[in-house]
Design a protein around this motif. Structure first.
Motif, short mmCIF file in Angstrom:
data_model
loop_
_atom_site.label_atom_id
_atom_site.label_comp_id
_atom_site.label_asym_id
_atom_site.label_seq_id
_atom_site.Cartn_x
_atom_site.Cartn_y
_atom_site.Cartn_z
N UNK A 166 8.86 53.38 27.46
CA UNK A 166 8.78 53.46 28.92
C UNK A 166 8.92 52.07 29.55
N UNK A 167 8.30 51.06 28.95
CA UNK A 167 8.40 49.69 29.48
C UNK A 167 9.83 49.18 29.38
N UNK A 168 10.50 49.49 28.25
CA UNK A 168 11.89 49.04 28.10
C UNK A 168 12.81 49.75 29.09
N UNK A 169 12.59 51.05 29.32
CA UNK A 169 13.40 51.78 30.31
C UNK A 169 13.19 51.20 31.70
N UNK A 170 11.96 50.85 32.02
CA UNK A 170 11.67 50.28 33.34
C UNK A 170 12.39 48.95 33.52
N UNK A 171 12.34 48.08 32.48
CA UNK A 171 13.06 46.80 32.56
C UNK A 171 14.55 47.01 32.72
N UNK A 172 15.11 47.99 32.00
CA UNK A 172 16.54 48.28 32.09
C UNK A 172 16.92 48.74 33.49
N UNK A 179 19.43 46.78 36.02
CA UNK A 179 20.65 47.41 36.52
C UNK A 179 20.61 47.57 38.04
N UNK A 180 19.43 47.72 38.62
CA UNK A 180 19.32 47.73 40.08
C UNK A 180 19.71 46.40 40.68
N UNK A 211 29.55 38.03 41.54
CA UNK A 211 30.42 38.76 40.61
C UNK A 211 30.08 38.43 39.16
N UNK A 212 29.83 37.15 38.89
CA UNK A 212 29.44 36.76 37.52
C UNK A 212 28.09 37.38 37.16
N UNK A 213 27.17 37.35 38.09
CA UNK A 213 25.85 37.95 37.86
C UNK A 213 25.99 39.45 37.59
N UNK A 214 26.83 40.13 38.37
CA UNK A 214 27.06 41.56 38.17
C UNK A 214 27.78 41.86 36.87
N UNK A 215 28.50 40.86 36.34
CA UNK A 215 29.22 41.06 35.08
C UNK A 215 28.32 40.86 33.87
N UNK A 216 27.43 39.89 33.91
CA UNK A 216 26.62 39.60 32.72
C UNK A 216 25.30 40.37 32.68
N UNK A 217 24.87 40.90 33.81
CA UNK A 217 23.59 41.63 33.82
C UNK A 217 23.57 42.88 32.94
N UNK A 245 20.65 43.44 30.27
CA UNK A 245 19.82 44.64 30.35
C UNK A 245 19.76 45.38 29.02
N UNK A 246 20.88 45.47 28.32
CA UNK A 246 20.89 46.16 27.03
C UNK A 246 20.11 45.37 25.98
N UNK A 247 20.27 44.05 25.98
CA UNK A 247 19.53 43.23 25.02
C UNK A 247 18.03 43.35 25.28
N UNK A 248 17.62 43.31 26.54
CA UNK A 248 16.20 43.44 26.85
C UNK A 248 15.68 44.84 26.53
N UNK A 249 16.48 45.86 26.72
CA UNK A 249 16.04 47.23 26.44
C UNK A 249 15.90 47.49 24.95
N UNK A 250 16.70 46.81 24.14
CA UNK A 250 16.61 47.01 22.69
C UNK A 250 15.58 46.12 22.03
#
Length: 114
Positions: A29-35, A39-40, A63-69, A73-78
């Protein structure tokens, strides 16, 4: 009929609840919340990049921020929480109510060899 005891009931070591890992459901649940939060932020940065299309450097930053986020997000969720380092000597010091007092010496030396 005899009572069935678990290994926890027969163990002399106390169970330390404060050092227990969070449950897998809580971790998930904590990882989903961070993801979702990351993504928001990405959605907001992509919208801001489109809004600031006339200011090139600001649009590029968003644009760069929107590209690397998404990658972040995936690295933090995993990622899972780090394992806690256990103190191996935590049971060596007895509680004050468990310390045996020494008997007073009688002053005699007893020789145990014949």
């Amino acid at each position: 009929m005899g009572r069935v005891t678990s290994s926890r009931e027969t163990s002399n070591e106390p169970v330390l609840i404060t050092e227990a890992q969070p449950s897998l459901g809580d971790q998930h649940a904590a990882r989903k919340k961070r993801y979702v939060i990351t993504m928001g932020i990405r959605i907001v940065s992509v919208v801001l990049a489109a809004a600031f299309y006339q200011t090139v450097w600001l649009m590029a930053v968003f644009a760069v921020l929107g590209t690397i986020l998404p990658w972040i997000a995936v690295v933090m969720a995993n990622d899972r929480p780090p394992k806690k380092k256990l103190d191996v000597n935590r049971y060596r010091v007895p509680a004050p109510d468990r310390i045996l007092e020494a008997r007073p010496s009688s002053g005699r030396v007893i020789d145990s060899e014949p």
